[in-house]
Design a protein around this motif. Structure first.
Motif, PDB file in Angstrom:
ATOM      1  N   PHE A 212      -1.908 -14.539  -7.772  1.00 48.43           N
ATOM      2  CA  PHE A 212      -1.550 -13.233  -8.341  1.00 48.43           C
ATOM      3  C   PHE A 212      -1.721 -12.137  -7.298  1.00 48.43           C
ATOM      4  CE2 PHE A 212      -3.554  -9.349 -10.051  1.00 48.43           C
ATOM      5  CZ  PHE A 212      -2.444  -8.792 -10.683  1.00 48.43           C
ATOM      6  N   PHE A 213      -2.839 -12.160  -6.592  1.00 44.18           N
ATOM      7  CA  PHE A 213      -3.113 -11.136  -5.577  1.00 44.18           C
ATOM      8  C   PHE A 213      -2.194 -11.301  -4.375  1.00 44.18           C
ATOM      9  CE2 PHE A 213      -6.894 -11.422  -8.149  1.00 44.18           C
ATOM     10  CZ  PHE A 213      -7.251 -10.101  -8.332  1.00 44.18           C
ATOM     11  N   LEU A 214      -1.855 -12.546  -4.060  1.00 49.32           N
ATOM     12  CA  LEU A 214      -0.936 -12.773  -2.951  1.00 49.32           C
ATOM     13  C   LEU A 214       0.474 -12.299  -3.297  1.00 49.32           C
ATOM     14  CD1 LEU A 214      -0.485 -13.871  -0.137  1.00 49.32           C
ATOM     15  CD2 LEU A 214      -0.134 -16.139  -1.123  1.00 49.32           C
ATOM     16  N   LEU A 215       0.904 -12.546  -4.521  1.00 48.29           N
ATOM     17  CA  LEU A 215       2.214 -12.055  -4.953  1.00 48.29           C
ATOM     18  C   LEU A 215       2.262 -10.539  -4.895  1.00 48.29           C
ATOM     19  CD1 LEU A 215       5.032 -12.398  -6.205  1.00 48.29           C
ATOM     20  CD2 LEU A 215       3.923 -12.478  -8.458  1.00 48.29           C
ATOM     21  N   PHE A 216       1.202  -9.915  -5.370  1.00 44.31           N
ATOM     22  CA  PHE A 216       1.137  -8.451  -5.294  1.00 44.31           C
ATOM     23  C   PHE A 216       1.191  -7.998  -3.837  1.00 44.31           C
ATOM     24  CE2 PHE A 216      -0.870  -4.378  -4.891  1.00 44.31           C
ATOM     25  CZ  PHE A 216      -0.402  -3.663  -5.991  1.00 44.31           C
ATOM     26  N   GLY A 217       0.497  -8.727  -2.946  1.00 50.00           N
ATOM     27  CA  GLY A 217       0.505  -8.371  -1.536  1.00 50.00           C
ATOM     28  C   GLY A 217       1.893  -8.458  -0.929  1.00 50.00           C
ATOM     29  N   ILE A 218       2.664  -9.446  -1.339  1.00 45.21           N
ATOM     30  CA  ILE A 218       4.038  -9.578  -0.844  1.00 45.21           C
ATOM     31  C   ILE A 218       4.877  -8.381  -1.297  1.00 45.21           C
ATOM     32  CG2 ILE A 218       6.148 -10.955  -1.009  1.00 45.21           C
ATOM     33  CD1 ILE A 218       4.334 -13.428  -1.219  1.00 45.21           C
ATOM     34  N   LEU A 219       4.740  -7.985  -2.565  1.00 40.82           N
ATOM     35  CA  LEU A 219       5.471  -6.811  -3.071  1.00 40.82           C
ATOM     36  C   LEU A 219       5.011  -5.548  -2.355  1.00 40.82           C
ATOM     37  CD1 LEU A 219       5.410  -7.637  -6.896  1.00 40.82           C
ATOM     38  CD2 LEU A 219       7.310  -7.946  -5.293  1.00 40.82           C
ATOM     39  N   ASN A 220       3.708  -5.441  -2.127  1.00 42.32           N
ATOM     40  CA  ASN A 220       3.152  -4.312  -1.405  1.00 42.32           C
ATOM     41  C   ASN A 220       3.706  -4.248   0.016  1.00 42.32           C
ATOM     42  OD1 ASN A 220       0.788  -3.781   0.738  1.00 42.32           O
ATOM     43  ND2 ASN A 220       0.484  -2.362  -0.961  1.00 42.32           N
ATOM     44  N   THR A 221       3.846  -5.413   0.647  1.00 46.67           N
ATOM     45  CA  THR A 221       4.392  -5.479   2.002  1.00 46.67           C
ATOM     46  C   THR A 221       5.853  -5.037   2.025  1.00 46.67           C
ATOM     47  OG1 THR A 221       2.870  -7.269   2.600  1.00 46.67           O
ATOM     48  CG2 THR A 221       4.852  -7.023   3.942  1.00 46.67           C
ATOM     49  N   MET A 222       6.606  -5.438   1.024  1.00 47.08           N
ATOM     50  CA  MET A 222       8.002  -5.004   0.937  1.00 47.08           C
ATOM     51  C   MET A 222       8.095  -3.488   0.845  1.00 47.08           C
ATOM     52  SD  MET A 222       9.379  -7.922  -1.729  1.00 47.08           S
ATOM     53  CE  MET A 222      10.896  -7.020  -2.047  1.00 47.08           C
ATOM     54  N   TYR A 223       7.246  -2.899   0.003  1.00 46.10           N
ATOM     55  CA  TYR A 223       7.248  -1.444  -0.160  1.00 46.10           C
ATOM     56  C   TYR A 223       6.942  -0.749   1.159  1.00 46.10           C
ATOM     57  CZ  TYR A 223       5.786   3.203  -1.737  1.00 46.10           C
ATOM     58  OH  TYR A 223       5.653   4.558  -1.892  1.00 46.10           O
ATOM     59  N   PHE A 224       5.875  -1.206   1.832  1.00 45.17           N
ATOM     60  CA  PHE A 224       5.457  -0.509   3.043  1.00 45.17           C
ATOM     61  C   PHE A 224       6.374  -0.790   4.222  1.00 45.17           C
ATOM     62  CE2 PHE A 224       1.499   0.452   0.866  1.00 45.17           C
ATOM     63  CZ  PHE A 224       1.232   1.714   1.363  1.00 45.17           C
ATOM     64  N   SER A 225       7.113  -1.875   4.197  1.00 40.11           N
ATOM     65  CA  SER A 225       8.091  -2.087   5.263  1.00 40.11           C
ATOM     66  C   SER A 225       9.190  -1.027   5.178  1.00 40.11           C
ATOM     67  CB  SER A 225       8.686  -3.492   5.168  1.00 40.11           C
ATOM     68  OG  SER A 225       9.473  -3.644   4.003  1.00 40.11           O
ATOM     69  N   VAL A 226       9.570  -0.666   3.964  1.00 41.18           N
ATOM     70  CA  VAL A 226      10.563   0.401   3.775  1.00 41.18           C
ATOM     71  C   VAL A 226       9.950   1.757   4.112  1.00 41.18           C
ATOM     72  CG1 VAL A 226      12.047   1.567   2.101  1.00 41.18           C
ATOM     73  CG2 VAL A 226      11.805  -0.924   2.035  1.00 41.18           C
ATOM     74  N   ALA A 227       8.725   1.995   3.621  1.00 40.25           N
ATOM     75  CA  ALA A 227       8.043   3.254   3.921  1.00 40.25           C
ATOM     76  C   ALA A 227       7.885   3.427   5.433  1.00 40.25           C
ATOM     77  CB  ALA A 227       6.686   3.281   3.237  1.00 40.25           C
ATOM     78  N   TYR A 228       7.567   2.347   6.123  1.00 40.14           N
ATOM     79  CA  TYR A 228       7.403   2.393   7.581  1.00 40.14           C
ATOM     80  C   TYR A 228       8.706   2.849   8.247  1.00 40.14           C
ATOM     81  CZ  TYR A 228       6.694   0.603  12.351  1.00 40.14           C
ATOM     82  OH  TYR A 228       6.590   0.473  13.711  1.00 40.14           O
ATOM     83  N   GLY A 229       9.825   2.258   7.849  1.00 38.73           N
ATOM     84  CA  GLY A 229      11.104   2.650   8.428  1.00 38.73           C
ATOM     85  C   GLY A 229      11.429   4.106   8.167  1.00 38.73           C
ATOM     86  N   LYS A 230      11.143   4.574   6.954  1.00 35.12           N
ATOM     87  CA  LYS A 230      11.431   5.975   6.625  1.00 35.12           C
ATOM     88  C   LYS A 230      10.495   6.923   7.362  1.00 35.12           C
ATOM     89  CE  LYS A 230      13.730   5.417   2.192  1.00 35.12           C
ATOM     90  NZ  LYS A 230      13.875   5.909   0.810  1.00 35.12           N
ATOM     91  N   ASN A 231       9.245   6.511   7.552  1.00 38.92           N
ATOM     92  CA  ASN A 231       8.323   7.327   8.341  1.00 38.92           C
ATOM     93  C   ASN A 231       8.812   7.442   9.783  1.00 38.92           C
ATOM     94  OD1 ASN A 231       5.436   5.802   6.683  1.00 38.92           O
ATOM     95  ND2 ASN A 231       6.829   7.396   5.969  1.00 38.92           N
ATOM     96  N   CYS A 232       9.293   6.324  10.350  1.00 44.46           N
ATOM     97  CA  CYS A 232       9.843   6.345  11.708  1.00 44.46           C
ATOM     98  C   CYS A 232      11.070   7.258  11.783  1.00 44.46           C
ATOM     99  CB  CYS A 232      10.212   4.932  12.149  1.00 44.46           C
ATOM    100  SG  CYS A 232       8.815   3.804  12.334  1.00 44.46           S
ATOM    101  N   LYS A 233      11.884   7.214  10.741  1.00 45.01           N
ATOM    102  CA  LYS A 233      13.068   8.074  10.690  1.00 45.01           C
ATOM    103  C   LYS A 233      12.671   9.546  10.704  1.00 45.01           C
ATOM    104  CE  LYS A 233      16.840   9.361   7.554  1.00 45.01           C
ATOM    105  NZ  LYS A 233      17.435   9.102   6.214  1.00 45.01           N
ATOM    106  N   ASP A 234      11.634   9.904   9.944  1.00 44.59           N
ATOM    107  CA  ASP A 234      11.172  11.294   9.918  1.00 44.59           C
ATOM    108  C   ASP A 234      10.743  11.751  11.305  1.00 44.59           C
ATOM    109  OD1 ASP A 234      11.629  11.418   7.203  1.00 44.59           O
ATOM    110  OD2 ASP A 234       9.553  10.974   6.649  1.00 44.59           O
ATOM    111  N   ILE A 235       9.978  10.915  12.000  1.00 48.03           N
ATOM    112  CA  ILE A 235       9.504  11.293  13.339  1.00 48.03           C
ATOM    113  C   ILE A 235      10.671  11.379  14.320  1.00 48.03           C
ATOM    114  CG2 ILE A 235       8.033  10.618  15.271  1.00 48.03           C
ATOM    115  CD1 ILE A 235       6.549  11.630  12.783  1.00 48.03           C
TER     116      ILE A 235
END
Length: 468
Positions: free
Chosen positions: A386-409
């Motif tokens: 359960f925690f690993l599945l949540f971690g995978i979803l969390n990773t998906m979210y932050f991979s997108v957030a990371y790209g958008k943060n890079c775009k802002d900079i």
């Protein structure tokens, strides 16, 4: 450590790194960019080292401590010495982040395997890798991932050396830790107290890491005339005018409650598209019930070691975690950059969480369900999934957030720095409140209104922008 686990964790780390890199390139139209401007501050200090102007943000100025790390700019400077240019150093920092990520994942797996078993170590390593915030910090180009890796190296070395009480590698890694960030000095002090007083081992060699950490404090005093680092002046509520102990305590308590309830309990987050790497961002960092199992793990370790009358890795990890949280709540109770100052201590929490998961499944399955060892292991893996599945979803979210943060900079600070380099006279003086990309890419004399790269300016900034 078995070769198959080295291959496994290295492969997963490389694939995750590729996902984050792809996200960056997608949102920046194929350009390399970091997710925050502070990365360029480190690049500038590293470049200055190679030019013979160490710690001078502007050549000829008095030295400053805007990077808040003594060691990491020197590691980055190796990239410049090898001939990398302004963009190449960013690729170099990403490569460093990947190396540190692989090393950290293997270290935390090793810790888990020694504390639990191979299954427990595997679960711990995977929960570490599939945490979007942790990945974001390793690929931000700064010292955060390096600091996290060395903290784990200290714990792993202690696990190996505690029985024989020969702490060579523990002291070496603790000394490196103390040179990376000011928090490392605090943690090295905690390590000395733990060994000297709690374990009652009169080992004065543990003062060596404290001494290394004090080097940067002494340098800061020599550079600025203050024991307070420039970054602390600009960012910490301790530097605010008219601050008092009651206000500081109230702010610290509020932030501590936020960490426990919103981050470690998995209760933060609203259904919102906001993915900004600064104030106002919303995300869920840990799965629900994480704090519950973490507290069970703390209870297990502490009671076990107190019963055995030998304080070990459990109490040491708890001391490091609680001291880190306390120091942050008092000095830097901020949400900037997805809680960048808090992230290095997530692995310490994960150790307790996996311990709690293991103990919980054993307590429930053995007396109540009469499971054997195989059944208990199956139940543990099922609960951890359960925690690993949540971690995978969390990773998906932050991979997108990371790209958008890079775009802002890329579209803001980097674009401004490039524009200044092409359009502003060479002898111009530029005043900024984000001093990274504007200086590094613009290559003009800058005055930092926040005071990171300009000594004493921070004391005006803390009184408000109108006082500058």
């Amino acid at each position: 450590m078995r070769t198959r686990y080295i291959i496994l964790f290295s492969t997963i780390a490389i694939l995750l790194g590729a996902i984050f890199l792809r996200s960056m390139l997608f949102y920046t139209d194929g350009h390399l960019a970091p997710p925050l401007d502070d990365t360029f501050i480190f690049f500038q200090y590293a470049k200055q080292i190679c030019h013979g102007a160490a710690f001078q943000y502007n050549t000829g100025d008095s030295p400053t401590t805007g990077a808040t790390s003594l060691l990491y700019p020197f590691i980055l400077s190796l990239g410049f010495l090898s001939g990398l240019g302004k963009t190449g150093i960013l690729a170099y920092s990403l490569g460093l982040g990947l190396v540190f990520l692989i090393a950290a994942s293997l270290l935390i797996f090793g810790i888990g395997r020694r504390l639990f078993d191979e299954t427990g170590g595997l679960v711990l390593g995977l929960l570490f890798l599939f945490n979007g915030q942790i990945l974001w910090s390793f690929f931000c180009g700064m010292e955060t991932g390096f600091f996290m890796c060395i903290i784990l190296a200290v714990l792993y070395a202690f696990l190996l050396e505690a029985e024989k009480k020969r702490y060579l590698w523990t002291i070496i890694f603790a000394s490196i830790m103390a040179l990376i960030r000011p928090e490392g000095l605090i943690l090295s002090g905690v390590l000395f107290v733990f060994i000297f007083f709690l374990r009652n081992e009169k080992n004065y060699y543990f003062l060596i890491p404290v001494g290394f950490g004090m080097i940067f404090v002494g340098m800061n005093y020599a550079f600025t005339g203050s024991l307070t680092f420039n970054t602390m002046i600009a960012k910490s509520p301790l530097s605010r005018p008219n601050s008092n102990l009651l206000d500081i305590a109230a702010t610290a308590g509020k932030y501590c409650f936020y960490i426990m309830k919103d981050i470690f309990s998995g209760c933060e987050g609203k259904y919102t598209p906001a993915m900004y790497a600064n104030e106002g961002q919303e995300a869920v960092y840990f799965a629900p019930f994480s704090l519950f199992f973490g507290l069970i793990g703390v209870l297990y370790f502490v009671t076990k070691e107190m019963r055995e009358k030998v304080l070990g890795i459990g109490v040491l990890t708890l001391c490091l975690l609680m001291t880190s949280l306390f120091s942050l709540c008092v000095s830097l109770p901020v949400k900037w950059h997805w809680h960048r100052y808090l992230i290095p201590f997530y692995p310490l929490f994960l150790i307790f969480m996996v311990s709690g998961l293991s103990l919980f499944t054993r307590l429930v399955c053995q007396p109540l369900l009469s499971f054997g060892e195989k059944g208990i292991k199956t139940a543990f893996i099922s609960l951890a999934s359960f925690f690993l599945l949540f971690g995978i979803l969390n990773t998906m979210y932050f991979s997108v957030a990371y790209g958008k943060n890079c775009k802002d900079i890329y579209n803001q600070q980097m674009a401004l720095g490039a524009w200044i380099e092409k359009n502003i006279p060479k002898d111009a003086v530029v005043a900024v409140n984000d001093l990274g990309a504007v200086k590094y890419l613009g290559d003009r004399y800058i005055i930092d209104l926040l005071g990171l790269g300009t000594n004493k300016a921070g004391w005006a900034w803390v009184n408000g922008a109108g006082s500058i």
